[in-house]
Write a protein that holds these residues in place. Structure first.
Motif, PDB file in Angstrom:
ATOM      1  N   VAL A 166      47.026  74.453  53.037  1.00 57.46           N
ATOM      2  CA  VAL A 166      46.071  73.703  53.871  1.00 57.46           C
ATOM      3  C   VAL A 166      44.806  74.539  54.078  1.00 57.46           C
ATOM      4  CG1 VAL A 166      45.654  72.705  56.162  1.00 57.46           C
ATOM      5  CG2 VAL A 166      47.872  72.367  55.049  1.00 57.46           C
ATOM      6  N   THR A 167      44.991  75.831  54.351  1.00 60.91           N
ATOM      7  CA  THR A 167      43.838  76.703  54.593  1.00 60.91           C
ATOM      8  C   THR A 167      42.923  76.754  53.371  1.00 60.91           C
ATOM      9  OG1 THR A 167      45.251  78.040  56.017  1.00 60.91           O
ATOM     10  CG2 THR A 167      43.175  79.027  55.337  1.00 60.91           C
ATOM     11  N   ALA A 168      43.524  76.918  52.197  1.00 60.18           N
ATOM     12  CA  ALA A 168      42.718  76.978  50.972  1.00 60.18           C
ATOM     13  C   ALA A 168      41.958  75.668  50.767  1.00 60.18           C
ATOM     14  CB  ALA A 168      43.613  77.257  49.766  1.00 60.18           C
TER      15      ALA A 168
ATOM     16  N   ALA B 271      54.452  65.695  54.692  1.00 60.36           N
ATOM     17  CA  ALA B 271      53.438  64.940  55.436  1.00 60.36           C
ATOM     18  C   ALA B 271      52.135  65.745  55.576  1.00 60.36           C
ATOM     19  CB  ALA B 271      53.968  64.552  56.810  1.00 60.36           C
ATOM     20  N   ILE B 272      52.253  67.029  55.902  1.00 59.39           N
ATOM     21  CA  ILE B 272      51.020  67.812  56.081  1.00 59.39           C
ATOM     22  C   ILE B 272      50.309  67.988  54.733  1.00 59.39           C
ATOM     23  CG2 ILE B 272      52.145  70.111  56.007  1.00 59.39           C
ATOM     24  CD1 ILE B 272      49.025  69.201  58.053  1.00 59.39           C
ATOM     25  N   LEU B 273      51.092  68.170  53.666  1.00 61.22           N
ATOM     26  CA  LEU B 273      50.445  68.320  52.352  1.00 61.22           C
ATOM     27  C   LEU B 273      49.769  67.009  51.930  1.00 61.22           C
ATOM     28  CD1 LEU B 273      53.060  70.565  50.498  1.00 61.22           C
ATOM     29  CD2 LEU B 273      50.949  71.269  51.644  1.00 61.22           C
ATOM     30  N   ALA B 274      50.374  65.898  52.330  1.00 57.96           N
ATOM     31  CA  ALA B 274      49.767  64.595  52.003  1.00 57.96           C
ATOM     32  C   ALA B 274      48.453  64.404  52.754  1.00 57.96           C
ATOM     33  CB  ALA B 274      50.734  63.466  52.339  1.00 57.96           C
ATOM     34  N   GLU B 275      48.376  65.016  53.939  1.00 58.52           N
ATOM     35  CA  GLU B 275      47.143  64.935  54.737  1.00 58.52           C
ATOM     36  C   GLU B 275      45.937  65.488  53.976  1.00 58.52           C
ATOM     37  OE1 GLU B 275      46.164  63.749  57.752  1.00 58.52           O
ATOM     38  OE2 GLU B 275      48.108  62.723  57.724  1.00 58.52           O
TER      39      GLU B 275
ATOM     40  N   GLU C 294      36.506  64.177  59.422  1.00 62.09           N
ATOM     41  CA  GLU C 294      37.741  64.135  58.633  1.00 62.09           C
ATOM     42  C   GLU C 294      38.181  65.543  58.224  1.00 62.09           C
ATOM     43  OE1 GLU C 294      39.525  61.673  58.595  1.00 62.09           O
ATOM     44  OE2 GLU C 294      38.115  60.068  59.156  1.00 62.09           O
ATOM     45  N   ALA C 295      37.220  66.394  57.902  1.00 58.75           N
ATOM     46  CA  ALA C 295      37.575  67.780  57.566  1.00 58.75           C
ATOM     47  C   ALA C 295      38.187  68.456  58.788  1.00 58.75           C
ATOM     48  CB  ALA C 295      36.334  68.538  57.087  1.00 58.75           C
ATOM     49  N   MET C 296      37.571  68.219  59.947  1.00 57.05           N
ATOM     50  CA  MET C 296      38.092  68.822  61.165  1.00 57.05           C
ATOM     51  C   MET C 296      39.474  68.267  61.500  1.00 57.05           C
ATOM     52  SD  MET C 296      37.509  71.175  63.202  1.00 57.05           S
ATOM     53  CE  MET C 296      35.905  71.760  63.633  1.00 57.05           C
ATOM     54  N   ASN C 297      39.685  66.994  61.203  1.00 57.70           N
ATOM     55  CA  ASN C 297      41.000  66.400  61.472  1.00 57.70           C
ATOM     56  C   ASN C 297      42.113  67.059  60.659  1.00 57.70           C
ATOM     57  OD1 ASN C 297      40.222  64.669  63.465  1.00 57.70           O
ATOM     58  ND2 ASN C 297      39.917  62.909  62.092  1.00 57.70           N
ATOM     59  N   LEU C 298      41.767  67.528  59.473  1.00 58.54           N
ATOM     60  CA  LEU C 298      42.779  68.228  58.677  1.00 58.54           C
ATOM     61  C   LEU C 298      43.160  69.548  59.352  1.00 58.54           C
ATOM     62  CD1 LEU C 298      44.578  68.423  56.174  1.00 58.54           C
ATOM     63  CD2 LEU C 298      42.657  69.482  54.961  1.00 58.54           C
ATOM     64  N   ALA C 299      42.151  70.253  59.890  1.00 55.57           N
ATOM     65  CA  ALA C 299      42.448  71.495  60.617  1.00 55.57           C
ATOM     66  C   ALA C 299      43.292  71.187  61.848  1.00 55.57           C
ATOM     67  CB  ALA C 299      41.151  72.189  61.024  1.00 55.57           C
ATOM     68  N   ARG C 300      42.966  70.066  62.485  1.00 59.64           N
ATOM     69  CA  ARG C 300      43.714  69.640  63.671  1.00 59.64           C
ATOM     70  C   ARG C 300      45.176  69.358  63.291  1.00 59.64           C
ATOM     71  NH1 ARG C 300      39.555  66.492  65.649  1.00 59.64           N
ATOM     72  NH2 ARG C 300      38.802  68.022  67.164  1.00 59.64           N
ATOM     73  N   ALA C 301      45.353  68.673  62.170  1.00 63.80           N
ATOM     74  CA  ALA C 301      46.709  68.364  61.698  1.00 63.80           C
ATOM     75  C   ALA C 301      47.459  69.657  61.385  1.00 63.80           C
ATOM     76  CB  ALA C 301      46.639  67.473  60.468  1.00 63.80           C
ATOM     77  N   GLY C 302      46.752  70.636  60.848  1.00 60.41           N
ATOM     78  CA  GLY C 302      47.361  71.934  60.551  1.00 60.41           C
ATOM     79  C   GLY C 302      47.873  72.596  61.820  1.00 60.41           C
TER      80      GLY C 302
ATOM     81  N   CYS D 259      48.074  71.287  46.061  1.00 62.99           N
ATOM     82  CA  CYS D 259      48.896  71.962  47.062  1.00 62.99           C
ATOM     83  C   CYS D 259      49.544  73.230  46.523  1.00 62.99           C
ATOM     84  CB  CYS D 259      49.957  71.007  47.603  1.00 62.99           C
ATOM     85  SG  CYS D 259      49.201  69.606  48.416  1.00 62.99           S
ATOM     86  N   GLU D 260      49.036  73.696  45.392  1.00 59.02           N
ATOM     87  CA  GLU D 260      49.560  74.952  44.839  1.00 59.02           C
ATOM     88  C   GLU D 260      48.424  75.912  44.508  1.00 59.02           C
ATOM     89  OE1 GLU D 260      51.982  73.757  41.569  1.00 59.02           O
ATOM     90  OE2 GLU D 260      53.420  72.730  42.861  1.00 59.02           O
ATOM     91  N   ILE D 261      47.381  75.859  45.326  1.00 64.51           N
ATOM     92  CA  ILE D 261      46.252  76.763  45.081  1.00 64.51           C
ATOM     93  C   ILE D 261      46.684  78.213  45.338  1.00 64.51           C
ATOM     94  CG2 ILE D 261      43.936  77.449  45.845  1.00 64.51           C
ATOM     95  CD1 ILE D 261      43.403  74.528  46.573  1.00 64.51           C
TER      96      ILE D 261
END
Ligand SMILES: [Zn+2]
Length: 676
Positions: A484-486, A419-423, A446-454, A520-522
């Motif tokens: 997610v960080t990358a 789920a987090i990778l799909a985010e 939306e970028a901030m929401n990804l950090a929030r999801a993390g 998701c493999e950076i």
């Protein structure tokens, strides 16, 4: 949308009579820079140009006020503005200037083409002329009494007291601000661009074909078009600007609004031999980033010029923003009500991204918006630091702590990991959708929401609790977090380039393409990351209080200066030379009986010892001033006050509250020393 081969992005030319402030950044330059970075990350063919707008009357007025040349003014501000942009990471391909020889040639040629094609009309009108200075007066060079409110210092175009828009002929008792003389009406002829002639085309092009423009832009254009367009003068009588390239046009220059947008063309020519590919091909997407005060010029006037010329393409979109206010008040250069970029970086060193973030999160995209220091602090502390910075920091610290900085190999993914990778892919898609329609605030959200999801993922999975009993599971969690960080580094890059660069350096990643986002493999298992450092720091209450205090001070100073009397009429040096002013020492002082203000002084003037009566008794006590050196006008005709002959006048400084202070030499000097 059409498939464009290349992009030509222009950002409004800032006017070179002052530094740039947060309003400029929020309205024009940050959105333009975000968009351009986003395009460059996709390896699109982009040219991004801007430059200083260096002609026009306000610059000549500022020069006159400061006793310098207009060139001095523009040289000074061009450098300051250019540096501010560069300091905030606004990466133009060219930041040019309209005083350049190339621009003079390009705009002059542009005028000539339109002139030869018969695209102008010539009109003779009566305008105010200063007989002493022998020049026509621009509106701002005429002052007089406002017919609406009686303010004696209203300008030819506006009364700043009641806010009325005026024309110079409406002023009562007009006077030239150059010589102080009463101006005369005199005939002058100018060229006009008949916008009315282009009305039908503009209506079709904007109202029918460009319905996708932002609502605020489309609405303003519609209201201009509904009112009906008038011919607009393209030349004026002035000695600073691009000379009108027509015989008999001596003393006339191109009106600044005419030459300024051509600055985009000259800025492109300056750096690209193939500039015509960008300006003359239908498969170029030209976008003008501007503030709302420039909508009419970029949507109606400049397109009419380009169309009349015939060779050029028109903008595909004009994503103009509204205005940003500061602490509830309109930002004003003349009132110094602004946060200046060069000052911000002194107080908040290396924190460009914090301002870039706040100005984007709070951008005046569809309506005016307000910048407040409290909001600035809250967004830094509660969003950048607590959400984005906190997530990145936790991931890096745990990776360091558990694996000595070596990226762990993941095991089988659970649903929560998937789920987090799909985010990530989801965030990328939403950011793209918003950027394509110039919704920078929503894209950033939306970028901030990804950090929030993390962060939520970390909280839900609690790797710090599992590390002992299930270290294999923790490897998977942290690997997901590193991916997610990358991705955050990529997705934030257009908005917060300095922070993205830092993250990439922690993760030992080279610069990344936009298309890498969603991968998701950076981060490859076995690779190393660097010792983490904080991305953001807390902004303390005291720092915010200091900024607010600074603004309050500005307001207080401004209130004072508005009471300062305007400068008196200009004098010749000879007028000054007639005054014989010397340094003298007060030998004796006594209050004149039965008066409140007068004091009888005996002074040693170096020439003689003499008596002077001065109106200072309410401001000084006799005993305090004996022995003090002061300045005295010695050749003033003697006067008798209360039966005492006064020979000369002591110079006093009087503030806006009427308080008097002696004007004294900075250190003791000889009596009789000449003041000149
Ligand atoms: Zn008025």
């Amino acid at each position: 949308m059409k498939d464009f081969k290349r992009y030509l992005i222009t950002a409004a030319l800032p006017y070179a009579n002052g530094p740039v402030h947060i309003g400029h950044l929020a309205g024009v330059y940050i959105p333009a820079d975000i968009y351009v970075r986003y395009l460059r990350m996709q390896a699109k063919d982009v040219v991004f140009v801007c430059g200083s707008d260096e002609h026009g009357v306000p610059i000549t007025i500022k020069a006159k006020k400061e006793g310098i040349t207009p060139k001095d003014v523009v040289d000074r501000y061009h450098e300051i503005i250019k540096k501010s942009f560069s300091d905030f990471g606004i990466e133009f391909d060219n930041y040019s200037r309209t005083s350049s020889a190339l621009h003079h040639k390009v705009s002059s040629d542009f005028f000539k083409t339109l002139y030869e094609k018969g695209e102008f009309i010539e009109k003779t009108t009566e305008q105010y002329f200063d007989p002493k200075a022998q020049q026509f007066l621009a509106d701002r060079y005429i002052m007089g009494t406002c017919p609406k409110c009686g303010n004696e210092n209203a300008y030819g175009d506006q009364c700043e007291k009641c806010g009325s828009t005026l024309s110079p002929t409406e002023l009562i008792n007009p006077r030239s601000t150059i010589s102080g003389e009463k101006p005369l009406l005199k005939e002058t002829s100018h060229w006009y661009l008949p916008l009315d002639k282009h009305e039908a085309f503009l209506k079709q092009w904007i109202l029918e074909e460009n319905k996708h423009w932002k609502v605020n832009v489309y609405g303003q254009c519609k209201s201009w078009l509904d009112q009906g367009l008038q011919p607009r003068a393209v030349s004026r009588d002035l000695d600073w600007g691009v000379p009108v390239p027509v015989a008999g046009a001596e003393g006339k220059v191109l009106y600044v609004w005419f030459d300024a947008p051509i600055g985009y063309i000259s800025a492109t020519q300056e750096i690209r031999p193939d500039w015509e590919t960008y300006w003359k091909n239908d498969d170029t997407r030209m976008l003008h980033f501007i503030g709302k005060d420039n909508i009419v010029f970029h949507c109606i006037v400049f397109p009419s010029m380009l169309k009349a010329h015939g060779d050029y393409i028109l903008p595909e979109n004009v994503p103009a923003n509204e205005f940003l206010n500061l602490e509830g008040d309109k930002i004003s250069t003349s009132r110094n009500w602004a946060v200046w970029l060069h000052e911000y970086l002194v107080d908040f060193k290396d924190q460009q991204d914090v301002l870039r973030y706040v100005l984007t999160a709070n951008a005046p995209e569809t309506k005016d918006n307000d910048f407040s220091w409290k909001d600035f602090q809250a967004r830094n502390n509660n969003e950048l630091l607590a959400v984005f910075g906190n997530f990145v920091n936790r991931v890096l610290v745990l990776t360091s702590k558990y694996y000595g900085g070596v990226i762990p190999q993941p095991n089988d993914l659970q649903d929560i990991d998937k789920a987090i990778l799909a985010e990530i892919g989801n965030a990328k898609k939403l950011i793209e959708e918003n950027l394509e329609i110039f919704r920078f605030r929503d894209a950033l959200k939306e970028a901030m929401n990804l950090a929030r999801a993390g962060n939520k993922y970390l909280t839900d999975t609690e790797p710090w609790k599992l590390q002992k009993e299930n270290p294999e599971r923790v490897k998977t969690i942290l690997n997901c977090c590193l991916q997610v960080t990358a991705n955050l580094a990529i997705l934030f890059e257009p908005f917060l380039p300095y922070s993205s660069k830092k993250i990439r350096s922690f993760l030992q990643l080279d610069s990344q393409k936009w298309s890498d986002a969603g991968n998701c493999e950076i981060m490859k298992a076995g690779n190393h990351i660097k010792e983490p450092q904080l991305l953001f720091r807390k902004i303390e209450d005291e720092e915010i209080a200091a900024q607010i205090e600074k603004l309050h001070k500005t307001k207080a100073e401004q209130a004072k200066t508005t009471n300062v009397a305007p400068q008196k009429q200009e004098i010749e040096f000879d007028d000054f030379g007639k005054m014989d002013i010397r340094v003298g020492t007060i030998l004796e002082a006594e209050k004149v009986p039965n008066t409140t203000k007068l004091m009888k002084l005996k002074l040693d003037t170096g020439i003689d010892q003499r008596t002077v009566v001065s109106g200072i008794a309410e401001h000084y006590k006799a005993e305090e001033i004996i022995g003090k050196q002061v300045c005295i006008l010695v050749n003033l005709k003697p006067r008798t006050l209360k039966g005492i002959e006064s020979k000369g006048m002591i110079l006093m400084a009087q503030d806006e509250n009427g308080v008097l202070k002696f004007v004294s030499p900075e250190s003791v000097t000889s009596n009789g020393a000449d003041i000149r």
